[in-house]
Design a protein around this motif. Structure first.
Motif, PDB file in Angstrom:
ATOM      1  N   LEU A 176      33.489  -2.521  35.738  1.00 50.22           N
ATOM      2  CA  LEU A 176      33.699  -3.716  34.931  1.00 50.22           C
ATOM      3  C   LEU A 176      34.900  -4.463  35.472  1.00 50.22           C
ATOM      4  N   ARG A 181      35.398   2.464  35.012  1.00 52.14           N
ATOM      5  CA  ARG A 181      35.672   2.931  33.660  1.00 52.14           C
ATOM      6  C   ARG A 181      36.239   4.340  33.580  1.00 52.14           C
ATOM      7  N   ALA A 182      36.050   5.125  34.601  1.00 53.52           N
ATOM      8  CA  ALA A 182      36.543   6.501  34.525  1.00 53.52           C
ATOM      9  C   ALA A 182      36.677   7.073  35.927  1.00 53.52           C
ATOM     10  N   ASP A 183      37.469   8.113  36.033  1.00 50.87           N
ATOM     11  CA  ASP A 183      37.650   8.809  37.300  1.00 50.87           C
ATOM     12  C   ASP A 183      36.529   9.840  37.471  1.00 50.87           C
ATOM     13  N   PHE A 305      42.686   3.572  38.447  1.00 53.12           N
ATOM     14  CA  PHE A 305      41.363   3.034  38.776  1.00 53.12           C
ATOM     15  C   PHE A 305      41.027   1.825  37.932  1.00 53.12           C
ATOM     16  N   PHE A 306      42.006   1.332  37.190  1.00 57.68           N
ATOM     17  CA  PHE A 306      41.735   0.195  36.316  1.00 57.68           C
ATOM     18  C   PHE A 306      43.003  -0.637  36.165  1.00 57.68           C
ATOM     19  N   LYS A 308      45.020  -3.394  33.938  1.00 55.79           N
ATOM     20  CA  LYS A 308      45.052  -3.942  32.580  1.00 55.79           C
ATOM     21  C   LYS A 308      44.560  -5.382  32.571  1.00 55.79           C
ATOM     22  N   LEU A 309      43.616  -5.661  31.671  1.00 48.46           N
ATOM     23  CA  LEU A 309      43.121  -7.027  31.522  1.00 48.46           C
ATOM     24  C   LEU A 309      43.812  -7.657  30.316  1.00 48.46           C
TER      25      LEU A 309
END
Lengths: 390, 178, 594
Positions: A176, A181-183, A305-306, A308-309
């Motif tokens: 996304l 969304r996850a490792d 892996f993400f 912050k939005l």
């Protein structure tokens, strides 16, 4: 092209279209599809035949028109994320990646390096999975169902991996905007490498049973020839073009994600007929396996892996438009996203490779083939209707 | 950029915008658009028609026809945007440049109502057999309204807004704002 | 055609000897992966029914519905999500965004029933076999769609702050305010808890849209003293904020302050609605604290002619005289008061009803009276020696400071009490250079003062002694006074009762100090109401009894603020004023004989 003779059983061609009179009794119109194992997905071919040869082909789509592009006009960016993957069943990940990448570009978001590697891994797995499903269709359409069963089993093993990683077998909803969304779950990488070994082993068998099969060769060679000069006319991309010797691969030409850090060569063929296209695809499957192994080896072992939005409930994206493309199993997959500065995209256009392959090209190639070969021809173009009628 | 500068001497084009190093957009006038596309294809190596679509700007009463071309030598994309008014909209066909364009034009006619005289199969159904409403991809076509009208909603569904519900339950008669 | 092409396909016969991929019958149920997105689970007591799941659901699959056994309460709407599995697309965005983390997904994907209606249910509310399943989709560590931490407020350091009365909280910049406003999920749970029921999500949205005028309008709809409230409101809203379940509540109070700080008083007129044309009716308001000013504002908007009577030199009541300047600068009170004055409200200062003007004459002259005179008289400690010089009340100290006098507190101070007045008195004393000790009867968690106040007082060097009960005050040797106090133990009073501090017999300690400041509460003074009118009013434990329109036993008299509600804070007084204005309008329009 067959030379026109005075007494040919084929009607004369005017502007590439057959001129025939259905009432003469010489011709028969038959429908193949929309529910037909030889058609990839729900679309239909309206065939006019003379004897068992096709003299005219008209494609019909619209059997599963779900209006994704229109749906996205009413949805916030984050709400488009569960929608896009549904545009393509065998390779949903390309939609997820491209939509996320467009959104990130327009919003000026840089995702963490590890997320890029994970995305690349995911896309290569999707390619391999999609190819495995394609073999099923290709072998099945030439009456070699057993091979199809082998590879569809392998596809299921790949789906198991997707399920463990993403929580979904078909619609992964994993990439996304912002990253993934996850490792990886514990032990997953080893399971992936084991599965790759099984796939590789079966692929060797497939080569023997299919590519070195006299029957398959006889039927597939010379079927649906795409010449290099047709490539740009019809907007042909992917293995269909590469089999004709046109060395174009987006992963190499305009590297996205981490493809510039991976070592691979563009696979090309010498003749793009059904057989040649199969050869290219099988080579690309080995290539995908190799790429996955490279990724596992080269990727950073840990890290975020993400990114912050902003709060996705109120997320507005600055006005602008962009186009992103990626090399999926069938060719160029692309997303054009236009933002008007609001919280919903003004326009999302999905450029699926099947759009050109399954309609204009198919209608062109089908003419003068044997009706028994249409299924094999269609599958050899590797098309999926949902991306035609987004 | 060179292509744009050269083309702009001959044609009405404007608003060059670099989205990325490998993606530029510019606007072309309706009259010159096809000539610009032809030049890009024949002279500048933009041989691949990536896609052709329409963006509806209802508030401005404009359709933005968007042609995306790709140059395989330079690995560069050129987006050509043509603004046209939304009423009785007609555009020159480009099927002579790319046979595949006929499919795009057929779909655009069906989904947006843009006419491309001379394009093969233009009036054949693409995805919408028996469609009688306005072209559905236009922004004034309300999908929600259409779906409410066409598919009756499932009975028994009712939602509550937390703030209204709490008001009813916790402070029904208290200070309301005037 | 080579020979190989004929023979090669036969090579795969070797597979006949391999272990088949297929499962033998009976087919075992295959459990979903650990992360599988199957049927939802909802920890029904953890869920607060904020509806964020409904908001993010792209398929409109979630409804918020009442659930038996759940009622609306502060911080819980009493609603719970009901999912229509005919629409759910199993994307789990609802799980990702859930602020309380109550929502999850089990790995169950096989469930058969013959009734399609069964596929609409309230997860966790209607028992399902997978409710306690540990496996299933949860939001992963390292991935979050909401921001749990608030944007830090720039504040003076404690070293700086205790040296002067400069405002400690410096306010958000535009970027900070926008970032903080962005955190809000706009559920509206806070509205019910705000005594004035301000539309918090709406003014936060105005900040996101950078539309300060709109924000000001929304704020003034329910609160005409926002410059003050934006600084010192007791912010009950923040205690019930959905985001508090995830981390820190939205800084609702500071965001309100941000809006007000962006607009000059001179521009208010153009933005806010002006008063209706005068309707000729006259209302007297006694007391210019938040209650009185709020009533005056809303009545003035309706066209009433308002006269406010106030005993002090300047308007604002406790906002001005009870709250030190480092928390609420006087010019901010002035800003609020001045706008109300500009609307045409007459405020008479230095005029004490019952002394300078007779209550009865107001009663006869005006169409209605609203009084909100507050709690002025401090409670005494009721211990020996409390009349010694140097024992004084916290309110008196604060009052003197506001009036520009230097309080006579000496070098060391003991403050008795645990409320905001105690904290204010303690911190004010620090600013005059005194060593400060705070004595409180109960535990720190029982202190009625705001958390920040307790934290900041300690930060500024006030020493806190809890479970300490003052016993007697004596004249000191080197210092002015000696305070003797005993330690208390907390005795459980049964369920629902707060524990009571009971003196431990024989424990006795002493502190030498120059001043003992008492801040253990205040009471109202109703002596200005003459007997003939007062007999119609009902009083209960020092409070005026009022109905929901803030009307007292005398239909012409309305009351509000600390004398009438138990919350005893500015925002409740403002809400009282607002309700009273509505009540007075209804009364004068419909019921009063012409």
């Amino acid at each position: 092209m067959v030379k026109e003779k005075e007494n040919s059983k084929f009607p004369p061609l005017v502007d590439g279209k057959s001129q025939y009179d259905l009432t003469s009794g010489k011709y028969l119109r038959v429908w193949q599809g929309p529910q037909h194992p030889g058609i990839t997905g729900n679309m239909s071919l309206e065939l006019t035949i003379c004897g068992d040869e096709i003299i005219d082909c008209k494609t019909h789509v619209g059997y599963l028109h779900r209006g994704f592009e229109k749906l996205m006009e009413r949805r916030k960016y984050i709400q488009c994320f569960p929608v896009v993957c549904r545009i393509c069943v065998p390779e949903p990940d390309f939609n997820e990646y491209l939509f996320a990448a467009c959104t990130e570009e327009l919003a000026g978001i840089q995702i963490p390096e590890r997320a890029e590697w994970i995305r690349t891994l995911n896309l290569e797995m999707a390619r391999l999975t999609s190819f495995l499903m394609w073999i099923g269709g290709q072998a099945g359409s030439f009456g070699m169902g057993t091979i199809g069963q082998w590879t569809v089993t392998l596809r299921d093993y790949m789906l198991d991996l997707f399920e463990e990683l993403t929580g979904g077998r078909i619609y992964h909803m994993y990439m996304l905007p912002g990253g993934v969304r996850a490792d990886f779950p514990p032990g997953w990488i080893n399971k992936l490498l084991d599965t790759l070994k099984t796939v590789e082993k079966t692929l060797d068998d497939v080569e023997l049973a299919m590519m070195h099969n006299a029957v398959f060769k006889m039927r597939a060679k010379g079927l649906g020839i795409i010449t290099p000069d047709m490539v740009d006319k019809y907007g042909i991309t992917g293995p269909n073009a590469r089999a004709a010797g046109v060395a174009r691969d987006i992963r190499k030409d305009s590297p996205y994600l981490v493809y510039d850090k991976l070592d691979f060569e563009i696979v090309t063929g010498t003749k793009s007929d059904a057989y040649g296209r199969c050869e290219v695809r099988i080579k690309e499957m080995y290539q995908s396996i190799d790429l996955i192994r490279q990724i596992v080896e080269k990727m950073p072992k840990e890290g975020p892996f993400f990114t912050k939005l902003p709060n996705v409930l109120h997320w507005r994206i600055p006005a602008g438009h962009t186009y992103k493309r990626a090399e999926c199993t069938r060719g160029e997959y692309g997303f054009y996203v236009q933002s008007d500065g609001s919280d919903k995209p003004r326009r999302t256009y999905v450029r699926g490779p099947s759009y050109t392959h399954a309609v204009a090209l198919m209608e062109h190639l089908a003419i003068r083939t044997n009706i028994a070969d249409t299924a094999g021809l269609m599958v050899s173009l590797h098309t999926y209707p949902p991306e035609i009628e987004r | 950029m060179t292509e744009f500068n050269e083309l702009s001497r001959q044609f009405q084009i404007s608003d060059l915008k670099e989205q990325r190093a490998d993606l530029h957009f510019f606007h072309a006038s309706k009259e010159h658009a096809v000539a610009v596309l032809t030049s890009l294809k024949e002279k500048y190596g933009y041989t691949h028609l990536v896609f052709f679509t329409v963006v509806d700007h209802l508030e401005k009463n404009e359709f933005h026809l968007t042609y995306m071309l790709h140059n395989y030598e330079k690995h560069h994309d050129m987006g050509v945007v043509v603004k046209i008014a939304r009423e009785n909209v007609q555009m020159e066909s480009i099927h002579h440049l790319w046979p595949a364009a006929a499919t795009y034009q057929q779909e655009i006619r069906e989904m947006y109502g843009v006419e491309f005289p001379g394009s093969p199969g233009l009036y054949e159904n693409f995805a919408l057999e028996g469609w009688e409403d306005i072209p559905p991809m236009r922004r004034d076509f309300d999908t929600k309204e259409y779906s409410d009208k066409t598919y009756y909603p499932r009975p028994g569904r009712e939602s509550h807004d937390p703030r209204e519900y709490m008001k009813e339950n916790l402070y029904p008669g208290e200070a309301e704002t005037w | 055609m080579s020979l190989k092409d004929i023979i090669a396909p036969f090579s795969v016969w070797k597979r006949a000897l391999e272990k088949p991929y297929t499962n033998r019958k009976p087919i075992e149920t295959r459990p979903g992966a650990d992360r599988y997105r199957g049927f939802h689970q909802n920890a029904i007591d953890q869920c607060i029914g904020c509806g964020t799941c409904e908001e993010i659901c792209q398929n409109n699959a979630i409804d918020l519905v009442p659930l038996e056994g759940k009622t609306s309460s502060h911080g819980d709407s009493g609603l719970r999500p009901k999912i229509d599995y005919g629409r759910c697309c199993w994307c789990a965005l609802c799980v990702d965004i859930c602020p309380t983390g109550s929502l999850g997904m089990s790995n169950e994907y096989i469930w058969i029933t013959t009734d399609p209606e069964d596929f609409r249910f309230i997860p966790g509310g209607e028992s399902k076999p997978w409710d306690d399943r540990a496996e299933g989709y949860r939001r992963a560590e390292g991935y979050d769609l909401l921001e749990a931490e608030r944007v830090e407020m720039p504040m003076l350091s404690f070293e700086e702050s205790q040296k002067s009365f400069i405002e400690m909280v410096q306010g958000y910049s535009k970027e900070q305010a926008m970032e903080e406003a962005d955190r809000c999920v706009a559920c509206g749970i806070c509205i019910a808890t705000c005594p004035a029921h301000m539309d918090v999500p709406a003014y936060i949205e105005a900040i996101r849209n950078d539309d300060m005028g709109e924000g000001l309008k929304i704020v003034y709809n329910a609160n005409p003293l926002p410059a003050s409230c934006g600084r010192v409101c007791s912010h009950a809203c923040e205690y019930v904020c959905a985001m508090k379940h995830k981390g820190e509540a939205i800084s609702i109070r500071w965001l309100k302050r941000y809006i007000i700080d962006q607009i000059y008083l001179g521009d208010y007129k153009e933005i806010l609605k002006s008063a209706d044309e005068s309707n000729g009716k006259k209302i007297a308001v006694i007391g210019s604290g938040p209650g009185g000013l709020s009533a005056a504002y809303y009545l003035r908007l309706l066209g009433y002619e308002i006269t406010v009577f106030d005993a002090n030199e300047k308007a604002g009541g406790m906002l001005r005289y009870g709250i030190p300047e480092y928390r609420l600068p006087y010019e901010q009170v002035d800003k609020d008061v001045e706008y109300i004055r500009q609307l045409g409200v007459t405020i008479n200062q230095d005029l004490k009803i019952g002394v300078d003007r007779d209550f009865k004459s107001l009663y006869d002259e005006y169409d209605a009276i609203f009084f909100s005179t507050g709690l002025k008289d401090p409670y005494g400690l009721e211990i020996a020696g409390e009349d010694l010089p140097g024992v004084q009340s916290g309110l008196d100290i604060l009052d003197e400071v506001t009036k520009g006098k230097t309080p006579d507190i000496g070098k060391s101070v003991v403050v008795v009490g645990g409320g905001n007045v105690a904290m204010d008195a303690a911190r004010t004393s620090r600013r005059y250079g005194a060593e400060v000790t705070i004595l409180y009867r109960r535990r720190e968690v029982d202190m009625p003062a705001d958390e920040e106040e307790i934290h900041e007082s300690q930060g500024e060097g006030c020493k806190l002694v809890t479970q300490a009960i003052p016993l007697r005050v004596e004249k000191g040797d080197s210092t002015r006074l000696k305070l003797f106090f005993g330690m208390a133990e907390m005795v459980d009073q049964g369920e629902g009762q707060r524990p009571k501090p009971v003196l431990i017999e024989g424990s006795e300690e002493v502190i030498e100090c120059d001043s003992v400041i008492t801040a253990i509460g205040q009471e109202a003074d109703y002596s200005f109401i003459p007997e003939e009118i007062g007999k119609n009013l009902v009083f209960n434990r020092g409070m005026v009894q009022i109905n929901e329109f803030r009307q007292t036993g005398d239909s012409k008299i309305f009351a509000g603020g600390d004398i009438a509600n138990r919350k005893r804070d500015a925002i409740s007084a403002i809400a009282d004023g607002h309700s009273a204005a509505k009540g007075i309008d209804i009364y004068l329009t419909n019921f009063k004989e012409k």
